[in-house]
Design an enzyme around this catalytic site. Structure first.
Site, PDB file in Angstrom:
ATOM      1  N   ASN A   9       0.865  -1.179   0.000  1.00  0.00           N
ATOM      2  CA  ASN A   9       0.000   0.000   0.000  1.00  0.00           C
ATOM      3  C   ASN A   9       0.901   1.228   0.000  1.00  0.00           C
ATOM      4  O   ASN A   9       1.442   1.601   1.033  1.00  0.00           O
ATOM      5  CB  ASN A   9      -0.903  -0.035   1.253  1.00  0.00           C
ATOM      6  CG  ASN A   9      -1.768   1.204   1.373  1.00  0.00           C
ATOM      7  OD1 ASN A   9      -1.841   2.015   0.452  1.00  0.00           O
ATOM      8  ND2 ASN A   9      -2.431   1.360   2.515  1.00  0.00           N
ATOM      9  N   LYS A  11       0.080   4.242  -0.377  1.00  0.00           N
ATOM     10  CA  LYS A  11      -0.593   5.437   0.160  1.00  0.00           C
ATOM     11  C   LYS A  11      -0.322   6.624  -0.794  1.00  0.00           C
ATOM     12  O   LYS A  11      -0.274   6.424  -1.997  1.00  0.00           O
ATOM     13  CB  LYS A  11      -0.150   5.702   1.595  1.00  0.00           C
ATOM     14  CG  LYS A  11      -0.317   4.438   2.457  1.00  0.00           C
ATOM     15  CD  LYS A  11      -0.142   4.667   3.917  1.00  0.00           C
ATOM     16  CE  LYS A  11      -0.318   3.331   4.656  1.00  0.00           C
ATOM     17  NZ  LYS A  11      -0.244   3.469   6.108  1.00  0.00           N
ATOM     18  N   HIS A  95      -9.718   1.088   4.933  1.00  0.00           N
ATOM     19  CA  HIS A  95      -8.422   1.314   5.592  1.00  0.00           C
ATOM     20  C   HIS A  95      -8.615   2.311   6.743  1.00  0.00           C
ATOM     21  O   HIS A  95      -9.438   3.223   6.645  1.00  0.00           O
ATOM     22  CB  HIS A  95      -7.411   1.853   4.575  1.00  0.00           C
ATOM     23  CG  HIS A  95      -6.026   1.903   5.136  1.00  0.00           C
ATOM     24  ND1 HIS A  95      -5.583   2.929   5.929  1.00  0.00           N
ATOM     25  CD2 HIS A  95      -5.003   1.021   5.052  1.00  0.00           C
ATOM     26  CE1 HIS A  95      -4.336   2.682   6.301  1.00  0.00           C
ATOM     27  NE2 HIS A  95      -3.964   1.524   5.775  1.00  0.00           N
ATOM     28  N   GLU A  97      -6.987   4.779   7.672  1.00  0.00           N
ATOM     29  CA  GLU A  97      -6.828   6.198   7.313  1.00  0.00           C
ATOM     30  C   GLU A  97      -8.097   6.730   6.645  1.00  0.00           C
ATOM     31  O   GLU A  97      -8.456   7.896   6.823  1.00  0.00           O
ATOM     32  CB  GLU A  97      -5.583   6.369   6.419  1.00  0.00           C
ATOM     33  CG  GLU A  97      -4.309   6.233   7.255  1.00  0.00           C
ATOM     34  CD  GLU A  97      -3.116   5.649   6.538  1.00  0.00           C
ATOM     35  OE1 GLU A  97      -3.073   5.652   5.289  1.00  0.00           O
ATOM     36  OE2 GLU A  97      -2.200   5.164   7.234  1.00  0.00           O
ATOM     37  N   GLU A 167      -5.585  -4.889  10.845  1.00  0.00           N
ATOM     38  CA  GLU A 167      -4.595  -3.832  11.041  1.00  0.00           C
ATOM     39  C   GLU A 167      -4.964  -3.021  12.285  1.00  0.00           C
ATOM     40  O   GLU A 167      -5.795  -2.107  12.195  1.00  0.00           O
ATOM     41  CB  GLU A 167      -4.575  -2.886   9.839  1.00  0.00           C
ATOM     42  CG  GLU A 167      -4.211  -3.541   8.531  1.00  0.00           C
ATOM     43  CD  GLU A 167      -3.646  -2.528   7.542  1.00  0.00           C
ATOM     44  OE1 GLU A 167      -2.523  -2.746   7.097  1.00  0.00           O
ATOM     45  OE2 GLU A 167      -4.314  -1.532   7.251  1.00  0.00           O
ATOM     46  N   GLY A 173       2.048   2.533  10.781  1.00  0.00           N
ATOM     47  CA  GLY A 173       2.975   3.651  10.593  1.00  0.00           C
ATOM     48  C   GLY A 173       3.699   4.086  11.857  1.00  0.00           C
ATOM     49  O   GLY A 173       4.323   5.140  11.878  1.00  0.00           O
ATOM     50  N   SER A 212       3.161  -1.812  10.623  1.00  0.00           N
ATOM     51  CA  SER A 212       4.605  -1.821  10.899  1.00  0.00           C
ATOM     52  C   SER A 212       5.280  -3.143  10.555  1.00  0.00           C
ATOM     53  O   SER A 212       6.203  -3.572  11.248  1.00  0.00           O
ATOM     54  CB  SER A 212       4.862  -1.418  12.365  1.00  0.00           C
ATOM     55  OG  SER A 212       4.420  -0.096  12.597  1.00  0.00           O
TER      56      SER A 212
END
Ligand code: PGA
Length: 250
Positions: A9, A11, A95, A97, A167, A173, A212
Site C-alpha cells: 500500500n 498510500k 483502511h 486512514e 490492522e 505507521g 509496521s
C-alpha cells in the site's frame, strides 16, 4: 491450502517516474513461479504506469479506494468502472486512514464492499481497533462490529472473494507492530466469525496482518497458522524491502 497474499500500500507516495523505476526493479526480483500472490496499490495517478510495467508478469495491482457509485456528482472521487479500465484486481476498502482521517462510516464501507464485488473484483477489507479500545478489552467487539457491518449481508460465495486485513490502528505507521500472538488470536476470532456466518468458506478466506511490517519482523507474522499474508505500508515503498517481506511468506 490458501495462497499467501502480500500487498504494497503505497498510500500518497510516488510520482509516475518513481512508480516506473520501482516496478522495473521489482519485476526483476520476482520469479515467474513465485508462490505468493503479490499486489501493488499505487496512487490513482500511477495506475497506468504500474499496468504498463507489470503486465505480463505474475504481479497484480489494485486501487487504494473507490467510490461505490458508478458515476455522478462526487467531486474528487474515482469510480469502479474507471478503475477497471486500468486492469485492477483488488480494491482496499475501509483502511483506517479512510475511516479515521476521512470519516468513512461502516455503512459507507459496506456499500463499497458490495460495489467492488458487483464489479467482479476482490476487496481487501481492513479492520482493526484503536489503542484505547484494545486497552479497555474491546478489540474483538470493535473488529466484530466492522466485520458484521461490511460482510454481514454477503452470500458465502461473495465472502469467499474477500481478503481481510487485520490492522490494529495503533500499529499502522508507528514502528510498533502487534505482538504475533495477539495477531494470531484476532485472526482466529475472525476465521471463527466467518465460519459461523459462511461455513466452510472460512477456510478459504485469506487474512492478512498489517501494521509496521518490515523485513525483520514479517516472518513472525507470516508463519502464524491463521495469517495468510501482509498489507505493508512504509516498508513496501522500497522494492527490495517489499520483496524481502514477500519472501518470508513463500
Ligand atoms: P505501515 O502501514 O506498514 O506503514 O504500518 C500499513 C498499512 O497502512 O496498511
Amino acid at each position: 491450502m490458501r495462497t499467501p497474499i502480500v500487498a504494497a500500500n503505497w498510500k500518497m507516495n510516488k510520482t509516475q517516474a518513481e512508480a516506473r523505476e520501482y516496478c522495473r526493479r521489482f519485476r526483476e526480483l520476482v520469479p515467474r513461479d513465485f508462490p505468493v500472490e503479490l499486489v501493488i496499490f499505487p496512487p490513482f495517478t500511477a495506475l497506468h504506469v504500474v499496468r504498463e510495467e507489470l503486465s505480463g508478469t505474475p504481479i497484480k495491482w489494485g486501487a487504494q479506494n473507490a467510490h461505490p457509485e458508478p458515476k455522478g456528482a462526487f467531486t474528487g472521487e474515482v469510480s469502479l468502472p474507471m478503475l477497471i479500465e486500468h486492469g485492477i484486481s483488488y480494491v482496499i476498502v475501509g483502511h483506517s486512514e479512510r475511516r479515521h482521517i476521512f470519516g468513512e462510516t461502516d455503512e459507507f464501507i459496506s456499500r463499497k464492499v458490495r460495489a467492488v464485488l458487483d464489479a467482479g473484483l476482490s476487496p481487501i477489507l481492513c479492520v482493526g481497533e484503536r489503542l484505547e479500545e484494545r486497552r479497555s478489552g474491546r478489540a474483538w467487539e470493535v473488529v466484530e462490529g466492522q466485520l458484521s457491518a461490511a460482510l454481514g449481508v454477503l452470500s458465502a460465495e461473495e465472502a469467499s472473494q474477500v481478503v481481510i486485513a487485520y490492522e490494529p490502528v495503533w500499529a499502522i505507521g508507528t514502528g510498533v507492530p502487534a505482538r504475533p500472538e495477539d495477531a494470531q488470536e484476532m485472526a482466529t476470532a475472525i476465521r471463527g466469525w466467518l465460519a459461523e456466518r459462511f461455513g466452510d468458506v472460512a477456510q478459504k478466506v485469506r487474512i492478512q496482518y498489517g501494521g509496521s511490517v518490515k523485513p525483520g519482523n514479517a516472518g513472525d507474522f507470516l508463519k502464524l497458522p491463521d495469517i495468510d499474508g501482509a498489507l505493508v505500508g512504509g516498508a513496501s515503498l522500497d522494492p527490495d524491502s517489499f520483496f524481502a517481506i514477500a519472501e518470508e511468506a513463500s
